[in-house]
Write a protein that holds these residues in place. Structure first.
Motif: not given
Lengths: 310, 303, 429
Positions: C395-402, C404-413
């Motif tokens: 979860v944390f790596g593939p669904e959040f950090v990556e 977000v950092m690749y700009g595919m989703i905002s931290p807010e979402d």
């Protein structure tokens, strides 16, 4: 699926099927013994585990029916990404590898000064193995100022950050696979060596040029080996593990999360061996089905000197 | 294939233009130069990874990550080799090489010879259950080792074979499915007339295998031996699980035991030992591949 | 003819090199031990073991060692086969999962009886090995998160060194200025799950996981969102290495940190890794270690973490002898003179004092830094829940950090999704 290849023998089979029962089992005896002693139990157990939630550390699990399959098909987002990555890899790397392997084998199937050295050079990328140094090496080659981008630069192309971009990362692994065509190449070489020279001699007398000789003699005579390489590359393509394991670890964004890598992670990082076994068996079914199709097609294009069902 | 096509017209068109002035052997020479140029340049790209690895193995510790792309080190530092060779706590790579040579040699002999025997059974003999066993054999290739390891570990534990080479070597008495299938394909491209002739001469199936089939399998067996040696040399998951005592570790295991992502790692030593570990595989390849070139024409039997 | 010759040569090689297939039995008491590490650790640990065997002739320590990843593959297989060694090296992030499955022995009895002498060990140093109120691992070295600063790069950029209680705002300014004046990154990526786990201690005195491990331990997603927005700003202006670049370089260990190759002026890592960093960078470089920055008006998020443990397994044949060895390993000055704090700062104050005079520059900096942290830190947090590895790797790596950092989703979402998915996994344990 073997049935498919051997099915052409049906007519002959009627008369002499089973004539070699005793000798036949003597010859395949070693394999059969090793299979029953060492492989049969682990394989059966893994099939049973795929219907349980067996956890390695607990060394226990309960029968949960088809829940594992339900979970992988409908709840696990990463599962489908791993399917995606694996399919992409197979579709591109298998033909590329076979093509390179055959082309280079043809090129090196002559007796010239230094041909041994060349063969060694072409085989070299295939033997560099899975040590930790290799990971560093491949990363260096595909790095921002590594060999690949340097070469592209000379040609006036600005190379991407291969391993960092989700669009290109899997291509580095596909190129890596194409690069490591040594083993199918060697099998092709051995196959080429087995083609009787007199066939070429008589073709030359008939005035066939190199390209015609390739089409009329080399290619048909080589079909059993092409068939073998195709099946094996297909199987090993689906089971690809080491490259992703040592080079990309599935990143970025799971674009290189190969199926076998995901199975391994679930099995040994989350210790969910039941779930991992279920995934492995789904893949086995898919590979078996594809292999069976290739076997079925083989009667149309594979040419056996020994006759079809010998 | 594209290269083959490109080469033929080049060779054919040249003499048409300059035939009057140039004797044929110069035309041969041109072809030869062309061949070596194309193949030679390609070779550089093929060999680059190894050149880089060998180059890096001579870099001092503070150059490995600061001068990463260079093939030739700024400071020549051969000390990586003795540092790596020293191994761990007095168990040196001499031990690991001895173990690996033993395992790869015996493993290869077992795998390849058993595979040839079994392949003959599947390819030439007609017995009940042949297809189903062949299918099962192929299916065993399709299940990742990772999900078989735990049940297999328990089987070998019951047999009392943990921390020995038995779990690594004994399953090889049945050959390897890959080589069996490969050799089957080679046998099936050998015409049956020879078998039949031998049969008329009174040979039984064993005789046919030994005297008719086996001699024609040289290229296939050499190929299998090259692969088997390398795959055995490089194998790590199964040895990792079964070999506990460092005195039994293999080179492949030792190489993976050098580094710790969260601790201090002697990368120079890793590169040095990784480069060195290619040597036996290379030697085997070089000394065996010539059987795929010159030597006895195994097909001469027919011609 | 040639073939038979080759075969003959091969066979004779094989016979010559034939190693012993089985290990001879002995009448000594056998204690099996298994650890992960690199060549340096293997050499030192084996030397210490040899010394112990010399001092205790009736004990035979049978050792196994491997790399980090292989350690867990091998040990979990051994666990399933009932073949675990007596002592295994263990990790903070995994120990609870092993305890939950009954694979480790509680060591409280040995502490009470004095078999493991805790006289010179601070309670805080042992606390990291507590699971559900019992002690399952003896800490082999104190560690803490650190920001290492390259003082020469700071000087070159005309920057003053910040105060020890620097804030994230100050950090962001510094990283940005380094990029502007030197054209190198301020620091490598800061997306480690470790920073996520400890980040809520700075602002809110919370930990990523709830005390019972059944859900996340923080209520407000905003600090996480703010933090990742800062990372995105730094990624854009080059103050931080881009995530893409870090993926391309891969996880190649401490030596590959950007600070080593002077591509960044700061680095984030564990305190015991300073030795590796300094070694790879060269002795002529100058580094100084700083605590993790804190939020404006917040407290330190640094805590003292056991670098690794020795645990006694429940499948041990010789638990008492195992405990005796562990006792010697952490308390003996002689042993630790061989081990040289390679696993982190020793927990015994006696051992620490004995080692101090002979430390190298990097180790002295590490000891000094741990001294600073000991004076200002957050209390040690509970060991990670059993599902930690599932949460991080799925979860944390593939669904959040990556994403977000690749700009595919905002931290807010992404933050609420992380909460939802993590809670689902944690709740299902």
């Amino acid at each position: 699926m073997a049935a498919a290849t051997l099915s052409k023998a049906k007519r002959r089979k009627q008369s002499n099927f089973g004539q070699d029962n005793l000798v036949g089992y003597l010859f395949i005896g070693p394999w059969l013994a090793a299979f029953l002693l060492f492989t049969f139990i682990p394989i059966s157990v893994s099939l049973l585990l795929s219907f349980t939630d067996y956890n390695v550390l607990a060394n226990a699990g309960e029968f949960i029916g088809l829940d594992n399959f339900q979970r992988m098909f409908f709840e696990d987002r990463r599962y489908w990404r791993s399917v995606n990555a694996t399919l992409k890899y197979v579709v591109f790397s298998v033909p590329l590898r076979l093509l390179f392997a055959l082309a280079v084998a043809m090129l090196l199937n002559t007796y010239r000064r230094g041909v041994g050295v060349y063969r060694a050079a072409f085989y070299a990328p295939s033997i560099i193995g899975g040590s930790i140094a290799v990971a560093v090496m491949w990363r260096e080659i595909f790095g921002n100022d590594g060999l690949v981008n340097f070469t592209l630069n000379v040609l006036g192309i600005q190379g991407p950050n291969w391993l960092g971009r989700p669009e290109t990362a899997i291509w580095t692994l596909i190129i890596l696979a194409a690069w490591q065509f040594g083993s199918p190449m060697l099998i092709f070489l051995a196959g080429l060596k087995n083609i009787p020279k007199h066939l070429y001699e008589s073709a030359e007398i008939d005035g066939a040029n190199a390209w015609q000789r390739f089409l009329r003699i080399t290619l048909p005579m080589l079909t059993p080996i092409i068939f073998f390489n195709l099946i094996m590359q297909l199987i090993s393509g689906f089971m690809v593990f080491t490259q992703a394991f040592i080079v990309t670890q599935g990143r970025p964004l799971d674009t290189t999360l190969f199926y076998a890598l995901y199975v391994y992670r679930r099995a040994f990082e989350q210790n969910e061996m039941g779930y991992a076994s279920a995934m492995a068996w789904v893949m086995l079914m898919v590979i078996a089905l594809l292999t069976a199709l290739v076997f079925r097609s083989s009667s149309y294009w594979v040419h056996y000197e020994a006759g079809e069902g010998a | 294939m594209a290269r083959i096509e490109a080469k033929a017209p080049a060779g054919l068109s040249a003499p048409r233009v300059i035939r009057p002035a140039v004797p044929w052997y110069q035309h041969q020479l041109a072809r030869s130069v062309f061949y070596h140029a194309v193949v030679g340049v390609t070779c550089f790209f093929m060999l680059y990874p190894i050149l880089w690895l060998v180059g890096s193995s001579f870099k001092p510790p503070d150059e490995i990550w600061t001068n990463q792309t260079a093939i030739i080190p700024k400071d020549f530092y051969p000390q990586n080799y003795p540092n790596g060779w020293a191994g761990f706590g007095g168990i040196s790579f001499a031990t690991f090489y001895r173990n690996s040579l033993f395992y790869a040699t015996f493993g290869t002999i077992l795998s390849v010879s058993a595979s040839a025997v079994v392949a003959y059974g599947f390819a030439r003999l007609r017995f009940r259950g042949r297809r189903i066993w062949f299918a099962i054999m192929l299916v065993t290739l399709m299940l990742p080792t990772q999900v078989q390891i735990i049940p297999q570990y328990i089987v070998f534990k019951q047999l009392g074979w943990l921390n020995t080479f038995y779990p690594l070597l004994l399953p090889r008495i049945g050959g390897s499915a890959f080589f069996i299938f490969m050799i089957i394909q080679f046998i099936r491209s050998i015409p049956v007339d020879l078998d039949e002739a031998a049969m008329i001469d009174g040979a039984n199936k064993f005789g046919i295998f030994l005297r008719v089939i086996l001699p024609q399998l040289t290229p296939a067996i050499i190929t299998a031996a090259i692969f088997s040696f390398y795959w055995t040399w490089d194998e790590f998951l199964v040895p990792l699980i079964y070999l506990n005592s460092p005195e039994l570790y293999l080179v492949s295991l030792a190489l993976r035991t050098f580094s710790d992502p969260s601790g201090q790692t002697d990368w120079g030593a890793i590169f040095a030992m990784s480069a060195l570990s290619l040597l036996p595989v290379f030697v085997i390849f070089i000394s065996f591949q010539r059987y795929l070139v010159e030597g006895i024409s195994t097909t001469g039997l027919k011609g | 003819m040639k073939r038979s010759k080759v075969l003959l040569i091969l066979l004779s090689i094989a016979v010559l090199v034939l190693p012993t297939l089985a290990v001879a039995a002995q009448d000594q008491t056998e204690v099996r031990i298994s650890w992960w590490g690199s060549q340096n650790r293997h050499d030192r640990t084996i030397a210490a073991i040899e010394l112990y065997e010399e001092l205790n002739p009736d004990i035979d320590i049978v050792y196994e060692f491997q790399g980090w990843g292989d350690h867990w593959t091998k040990l979990s297989t051994q666990a399933a086969g009932g073949e675990l060694p007596d002592i295994m090296q263990h990790d903070y992030a995994r120990i609870e999962e092993w305890v939950a499955n009954g694979l480790l022995l509680p060591l409280d009895g040995y502490i009470e009886s004095g078999a493991i002498d805790a006289m010179s060990i601070a309670d805080a140093s042992l606390a990291g090995g507590m699971v559900d109120g019992q002690l399952y691992g003896i800490n082999l070295g104190n560690n803490s998160e650190v920001f290492t600063l390259d003082t020469d790069a700071f000087a070159a950029a005309g920057l003053e060194l910040p105060p020890l209680d620097w804030t994230w705002t100050q950090f962001e300014d510094i990283a940005t200025q380094i990029q502007e004046s030197l054209g190198i990154h301020g620091i490598g990526v800061l997306t480690s799950d470790q920073l996520w786990k400890s980040q809520y201690m700075g602002c809110c005195d919370q930990w990523a996981y709830a005390a019972d491990g059944m859900s996340l331990g923080y209520e407000d997603d905003q600090p996480l969102i703010d933090y990742y927005n800062m990372l995105l700003r730094l990624q854009d202006n080059g103050g931080m290495q881009s995530y893409e670049d870090s993926v391309a370089r891969g996880d190649q260990g401490v030596e590959a940190q950007l600070i080593v190759s002077q591509e960044a002026a700061m680095a984030y890592h564990w305190s015991n890794q300073i030795v590796a960093v300094w070694n790879a960078a060269g002795a002529e470089r100058n580094f100084v270690m700083y605590p993790v920055p804190r939020p404006e008006g917040g407290q330190s998020q640094n805590y003292i973490k056991p670098s690794m443990f020795f645990s006694v397994t429940s499948q041990a044949d010789q638990p008492d002898e195992a405990a005796a060895f562990i006792n010697w390993f952490v308390n003996s000055v002689e042993a630790n003179e061989i081990l040289e704090a390679e696993r982190g700062v020793p927990i015994s104050s006696v051992v620490r004092d004995a080692l101090l005079p002979n430390l190298g520059a990097a180790q002295a900096e590490m000891f000094n830094y741990l001294g600073i942290i000991e004076m200002d830190n957050s209390p040690i947090r509970p060991a990670d829940p059993a599902a930690h590895s599932d949460v991080i790797s799925n979860v944390f790596g593939p669904e959040f950090v990556e994403p977000v950092m690749y700009g595919m989703i905002s931290p807010e979402d992404a933050a609420p999704f992380l909460r939802e998915e993590a809670n689902r996994i944690l709740g299902a344990q």
